[in-house]
Scaffold this active site. Structure first.
Site, PDB file in Angstrom:
ATOM      1  N   ASP A 295       0.851  -1.053   0.013  1.00 15.79           N
ATOM      2  CA  ASP A 295       0.077   0.035  -0.141  1.00 15.79           C
ATOM      3  C   ASP A 295       0.972   1.388   0.046  1.00 15.79           C
ATOM      4  OD1 ASP A 295      -1.271   2.299   1.583  1.00 15.79           O
ATOM      5  OD2 ASP A 295      -2.957   0.787   1.214  1.00 15.79           O
TER       6      ASP A 295
ATOM      7  N   ASN B 221      -1.795  12.611  -4.416  1.00 17.20           N
ATOM      8  CA  ASN B 221      -2.997  12.874  -5.598  1.00 17.20           C
ATOM      9  C   ASN B 221      -3.255  14.451  -5.390  1.00 17.20           C
ATOM     10  OD1 ASN B 221      -3.496  11.039  -7.541  1.00 17.20           O
ATOM     11  ND2 ASN B 221      -4.912  10.054  -6.346  1.00 17.20           N
TER      12      ASN B 221
ATOM     13  N   HIS C  10      -4.279  14.220 -10.028  1.00 14.03           N
ATOM     14  CA  HIS C  10      -4.337  12.845 -10.251  1.00 14.03           C
ATOM     15  C   HIS C  10      -3.665  12.242 -11.503  1.00 14.03           C
ATOM     16  CE1 HIS C  10      -7.490  12.089  -7.257  1.00 14.03           C
ATOM     17  NE2 HIS C  10      -8.139  13.484  -7.578  1.00 14.03           N
TER      18      HIS C  10
ATOM     19  N   ASP D 172      -1.663   8.782 -11.127  1.00 11.49           N
ATOM     20  CA  ASP D 172      -1.725   7.624 -11.970  1.00 11.49           C
ATOM     21  C   ASP D 172      -0.507   7.382 -12.489  1.00 11.49           C
ATOM     22  OD1 ASP D 172      -4.479   7.636 -11.594  1.00 11.49           O
ATOM     23  OD2 ASP D 172      -5.164   8.327 -13.719  1.00 11.49           O
TER      24      ASP D 172
ATOM     25  N   ASP E  59      -4.600   2.328  -4.635  1.00  7.63           N
ATOM     26  CA  ASP E  59      -3.131   2.339  -4.308  1.00  7.63           C
ATOM     27  C   ASP E  59      -2.608   1.141  -3.753  1.00  7.63           C
ATOM     28  OD1 ASP E  59      -4.264   2.834  -2.056  1.00  7.63           O
ATOM     29  OD2 ASP E  59      -2.675   4.356  -1.408  1.00  7.63           O
TER      30      ASP E  59
END
Length: 191
Positions: free
Chosen positions: A87, A95, A100, A104, A130
């Site tokens: 994680d 983010n 974003h 990504d 994530d």
């Protein structure tokens, strides 16, 4: 008799569905064939398959695929394996700060780094936003897994250079070993 045939002329791929039916006309035995181009339908089916079993962003298998693989390994009982749940720490802040699109891109680059040094028998999956799941199979010992995880952490601790920004992302990792820590996927996931 119905058959499906793939014709590839180097420029495009065409899929034909062909039906053959023997008929008798007068004293002659004939074979009547008809073909239909089902290329668009097959392309759509392929797209549906990919969207069901592969993550659109990272192109990694989904949770469903890796869970199926782990369950298959448990059914055969032949191999010891490890599940490592990864994680990204504070991914929401990345983010929020960078946007974003950068988030990504970070996920894609992280997937590439995680994929390095994997054997053909190992599998990496993106299981949610994530979170990633790494299946290492077969394994000989817990030390082998610990060494692999240490090597992975070294790769992940190096900065990511994305869209002109240097991003440091730490990762939390939890590992469970089969059969030591559980004999079902759900128990291994919890442990």
């Amino acid at each position: 008799l119905v058959s499906e045939e793939c014709v590839d002329d180097g420029h495009s791929r065409q899929v034909l569905l062909t039906a053959h039916r023997p008929v008798r006309i007068a004293d002659r035995q004939l074979l009547i064939s008809s073909s239909a181009d089902i290329s668009e339908q097959k392309a759509f089916e392929d797209q549906l398959f990919r969207s069901a079993y592969y993550d659109e962003l990272t192109d990694l298998p989904t949770r469903r695929v890796i869970e199926h693989r782990a369950n298959g390994l448990m059914r055969t009982g032949e191999n010891k394996f490890a599940l490592a749940f990864l994680d990204i720490d504070n991914f929401k802040h990345i983010n929020d700060y960078y946007g974003h699109a950068v988030g990504d891109a970070l996920l894609v680059e992280l997937a590439k780094r995680l994929s390095r040094e994997l054997r053909d028998t190992d599998m990496l999956s993106r299981i949610s936003g994530d979170e990633f799941l790494l299946l290492l199979a077969p394994i000989q010992s817990g030390q082998e897994v610990a060494d692999h995880i240490k090597s992975t952490l070294v790769r992940l601790n190096a900065p990511f250079f994305i869209d002109g920004s240097e991003i440091f992302a730490s990762t939390s990792i939890g590992v469970s070993l089969h059969p030591e820590h559980g004999d079902t996927y759900e128990v291994l996931r919890q442990n």
